[in-house]
Design a protein around this motif. Structure first.
Motif, PDB file in Angstrom:
ATOM      1  N   ASN A  44       0.718  -1.152  -0.039  1.00 45.96           N
ATOM      2  CA  ASN A  44       0.048   0.064  -0.117  1.00 45.96           C
ATOM      3  C   ASN A  44       0.813   1.253   0.027  1.00 45.96           C
ATOM      4  O   ASN A  44       0.546   2.227  -0.607  1.00 45.96           O
ATOM      5  N   ASP A  45       2.090   1.306   0.811  1.00 45.14           N
ATOM      6  CA  ASP A  45       2.980   2.310   0.711  1.00 45.14           C
ATOM      7  C   ASP A  45       3.518   2.625  -0.766  1.00 45.14           C
ATOM      8  O   ASP A  45       3.475   3.884  -1.083  1.00 45.14           O
ATOM      9  N   ILE A  46       3.594   1.580  -1.519  1.00 45.37           N
ATOM     10  CA  ILE A  46       3.989   1.832  -3.114  1.00 45.37           C
ATOM     11  C   ILE A  46       2.759   2.533  -3.779  1.00 45.37           C
ATOM     12  O   ILE A  46       2.923   3.525  -4.286  1.00 45.37           O
ATOM     13  N   VAL A  47       1.766   1.942  -3.569  1.00 44.55           N
ATOM     14  CA  VAL A  47       0.484   2.535  -4.431  1.00 44.55           C
ATOM     15  C   VAL A  47       0.260   3.831  -3.937  1.00 44.55           C
ATOM     16  O   VAL A  47      -0.368   4.659  -4.858  1.00 44.55           O
ATOM     17  N   ALA A  48       0.288   4.110  -2.604  1.00 47.04           N
ATOM     18  CA  ALA A  48       0.106   5.741  -2.336  1.00 47.04           C
ATOM     19  C   ALA A  48       0.897   6.485  -2.694  1.00 47.04           C
ATOM     20  O   ALA A  48       0.579   7.886  -2.915  1.00 47.04           O
ATOM     21  N   LYS A  49       1.978   6.329  -3.049  1.00 46.53           N
ATOM     22  CA  LYS A  49       3.019   7.268  -3.532  1.00 46.53           C
ATOM     23  C   LYS A  49       3.246   7.009  -5.321  1.00 46.53           C
ATOM     24  O   LYS A  49       3.927   8.146  -5.796  1.00 46.53           O
ATOM     25  N   LEU A  50       2.701   6.325  -5.963  1.00 52.06           N
ATOM     26  CA  LEU A  50       2.517   6.297  -7.329  1.00 52.06           C
ATOM     27  C   LEU A  50       1.551   7.301  -7.710  1.00 52.06           C
ATOM     28  O   LEU A  50       0.427   7.426  -7.104  1.00 52.06           O
ATOM     29  N   GLU A 104       1.230   2.089 -16.459  1.00 51.54           N
ATOM     30  CA  GLU A 104       2.446   1.115 -16.447  1.00 51.54           C
ATOM     31  C   GLU A 104       3.469   1.734 -15.479  1.00 51.54           C
ATOM     32  O   GLU A 104       3.889   2.948 -15.800  1.00 51.54           O
ATOM     33  N   VAL A 105       4.070   0.943 -14.693  1.00 51.64           N
ATOM     34  CA  VAL A 105       4.789   1.439 -13.486  1.00 51.64           C
ATOM     35  C   VAL A 105       6.284   0.736 -13.923  1.00 51.64           C
ATOM     36  O   VAL A 105       6.429  -0.649 -13.889  1.00 51.64           O
ATOM     37  N   TYR A 106       7.388   1.192 -14.394  1.00 49.36           N
ATOM     38  CA  TYR A 106       8.631   0.572 -14.658  1.00 49.36           C
ATOM     39  C   TYR A 106       9.387   0.846 -13.333  1.00 49.36           C
ATOM     40  O   TYR A 106       9.257   1.435 -12.433  1.00 49.36           O
ATOM     41  N   PRO A 107      10.375  -0.188 -13.396  1.00 51.21           N
ATOM     42  CA  PRO A 107      11.253  -0.306 -12.374  1.00 51.21           C
ATOM     43  C   PRO A 107      12.059   0.970 -11.955  1.00 51.21           C
ATOM     44  O   PRO A 107      12.175   1.105 -10.757  1.00 51.21           O
ATOM     45  N   GLU A 108      12.349   1.647 -12.945  1.00 49.01           N
ATOM     46  CA  GLU A 108      12.974   3.151 -12.355  1.00 49.01           C
ATOM     47  C   GLU A 108      12.000   4.095 -11.459  1.00 49.01           C
ATOM     48  O   GLU A 108      12.314   4.817 -10.806  1.00 49.01           O
ATOM     49  N   ASP A 109      10.714   3.858 -11.868  1.00 49.55           N
ATOM     50  CA  ASP A 109       9.629   4.515 -11.106  1.00 49.55           C
ATOM     51  C   ASP A 109       9.767   4.199  -9.891  1.00 49.55           C
ATOM     52  O   ASP A 109       9.433   4.675  -8.873  1.00 49.55           O
ATOM     53  N   LEU A 110       9.761   2.666  -9.341  1.00 50.87           N
ATOM     54  CA  LEU A 110       9.731   2.285  -8.294  1.00 50.87           C
ATOM     55  C   LEU A 110      11.047   2.612  -7.475  1.00 50.87           C
ATOM     56  O   LEU A 110      10.992   2.746  -6.295  1.00 50.87           O
ATOM     57  N   ILE A 111      12.010   2.528  -8.190  1.00 54.47           N
ATOM     58  CA  ILE A 111      13.282   2.744  -7.373  1.00 54.47           C
ATOM     59  C   ILE A 111      13.462   4.287  -6.837  1.00 54.47           C
ATOM     60  O   ILE A 111      14.067   4.607  -5.933  1.00 54.47           O
ATOM     61  N   SER A 122       8.846   3.536   3.126  1.00 54.87           N
ATOM     62  CA  SER A 122       9.169   2.953   4.599  1.00 54.87           C
ATOM     63  C   SER A 122      10.071   1.645   4.483  1.00 54.87           C
ATOM     64  O   SER A 122      10.246   1.415   3.411  1.00 54.87           O
ATOM     65  N   GLU A 123      10.548   1.234   5.656  1.00 56.59           N
ATOM     66  CA  GLU A 123      11.176   0.018   5.455  1.00 56.59           C
ATOM     67  C   GLU A 123      10.296  -0.893   4.989  1.00 56.59           C
ATOM     68  O   GLU A 123      10.915  -1.740   4.242  1.00 56.59           O
ATOM     69  N   LYS A 124       9.107  -1.155   5.419  1.00 51.50           N
ATOM     70  CA  LYS A 124       8.208  -2.183   4.920  1.00 51.50           C
ATOM     71  C   LYS A 124       7.900  -2.052   3.416  1.00 51.50           C
ATOM     72  O   LYS A 124       7.922  -3.100   2.467  1.00 51.50           O
ATOM     73  N   GLY A 125       7.658  -0.541   3.010  1.00 52.07           N
ATOM     74  CA  GLY A 125       7.636  -0.277   1.656  1.00 52.07           C
ATOM     75  C   GLY A 125       8.895  -0.682   0.987  1.00 52.07           C
ATOM     76  O   GLY A 125       8.508  -1.173  -0.498  1.00 52.07           O
ATOM     77  N   SER A 126       9.702  -0.481   1.382  1.00 46.21           N
ATOM     78  CA  SER A 126      11.176  -1.100   0.600  1.00 46.21           C
ATOM     79  C   SER A 126      11.276  -2.361   0.281  1.00 46.21           C
ATOM     80  O   SER A 126      11.889  -2.883  -0.802  1.00 46.21           O
ATOM     81  N   ILE A 127      10.713  -3.220   1.255  1.00 49.05           N
ATOM     82  CA  ILE A 127      10.753  -4.629   1.410  1.00 49.05           C
ATOM     83  C   ILE A 127       9.841  -5.011   0.130  1.00 49.05           C
ATOM     84  O   ILE A 127       9.854  -5.923  -0.981  1.00 49.05           O
ATOM     85  N   TYR A 162      -0.519  -7.530  -6.148  1.00 54.92           N
ATOM     86  CA  TYR A 162       0.045  -7.325  -4.912  1.00 54.92           C
ATOM     87  C   TYR A 162      -0.832  -6.358  -4.053  1.00 54.92           C
ATOM     88  O   TYR A 162      -0.508  -6.367  -2.850  1.00 54.92           O
ATOM     89  N   HIS A 163      -1.860  -5.832  -4.682  1.00 53.72           N
ATOM     90  CA  HIS A 163      -2.520  -4.721  -3.825  1.00 53.72           C
ATOM     91  C   HIS A 163      -3.995  -4.646  -4.411  1.00 53.72           C
ATOM     92  O   HIS A 163      -3.884  -4.558  -5.910  1.00 53.72           O
TER      93      HIS A 163
END
Length: 232
Positions: free
Chosen positions: A43-49, A57-64, A69-74, A133-134
């Motif tokens: 959810n941390d990822i979704v909230a920040k996209l 479409e979300v690309y690896p560089e977008d994620l990086i 947060s620590e859990k979001g990084s995992i 994932y979500h």
């Protein structure tokens, strides 16, 4: 493990990515599940996209680039690893942030959008991989619990009314418009929800396929919640 998964003759459960891609479909089994209980805050990822369209479409560089947060990084590392595994295998995975898919409401008696139970078709030997994932997850149904819509007399009659050509071209008309890919589930059917975090491999209709293709559908999205879906 999920009893629904382990009780279904349609589903094979595996413990590694290698098993997922190298296990053969057989008999009624046309869906393989790498069953996982994932750690991490997706959810941390979704909230920040940022959603730019109904499907982004979300690309690896977008994620990086995300500050997580620590859990979001995992969670991010899990997604990046899944993308790399599939890419190394020779697939072309895409990570999508989804609000909704386009609906097909042209006809009141048959739908050809992904919310309708359907199978995938390919001219070459391939499979469909997906992981939610979500958000809401997809469903599959056993082939014995559904009927091809074009074989239902009332629907077939309506399609013949639409068709304007010689009788010998009718089947081609059905294929060209994807009507033959869609299924009507039986009243007592029991769809299986694919759940969150599991990486699935579904059988596709292609010339070398040894089993029936896996019938599946996209879920109706939950109000105000985006889906984060890997698919290829």
């Amino acid at each position: 493990m999920n009893n629904t998964f382990s009780d279904s003759s349609q589903i094979g459960l595996v413990a590694t990515f290698s098993e997922l891609v190298h296990t053969d479909f057989r008999g009624e089994m046309n869906a393989l599940c790498w069953f996982r209980n994932l750690d991490g805050d997706f959810n941390d990822i979704v909230a920040k996209l940022s959603l730019e369209e109904n499907i982004t479409e979300v690309y690896p560089e977008d994620l990086i680039a995300l500050q997580l947060s620590e859990k979001g990084s995992i969670a991010r590392e899990i997604i990046l690893n899944d993308l790399q595994l599939l890419t190394d295998f020779g697939a072309s995975p895409a990570l999508n942030l989804l609000k909704c898919y386009e609906r097909d409401d042209e006809f009141d008696f048959i739908s050809t959008d992904v919310y309708s139970f359907h199978v995938d078709r390919s001219p070459i030997a391939t499979d469909t991989f997906l992981c939610t994932y979500h958000g809401a997850a997809s469903d599959i149904i056993a082939n014995a619990q559904a009927e091809q819509k074009i074989q239902i007399p009332e629907i077939r009659a309506r399609l013949k009314e639409l068709y304007d050509g010689p009788d010998e071209g009718f089947e081609n008309f059905l294929e060209e418009n994807y009507f033959d890919l869609h299924y009507q589930v039986h009243a007592d059917a029991a769809p299986v929800n694919l759940g969150l975090g599991h990486l699935w491999r579904l059988a596709v209709d292609h010339p070398k396929q040894q089993v029936l293709p896996c019938i599946h559908r996209a879920p109706i999205e939950k109000q105000g919640e985006y889906r984060l879906l890997l698919i290829c």
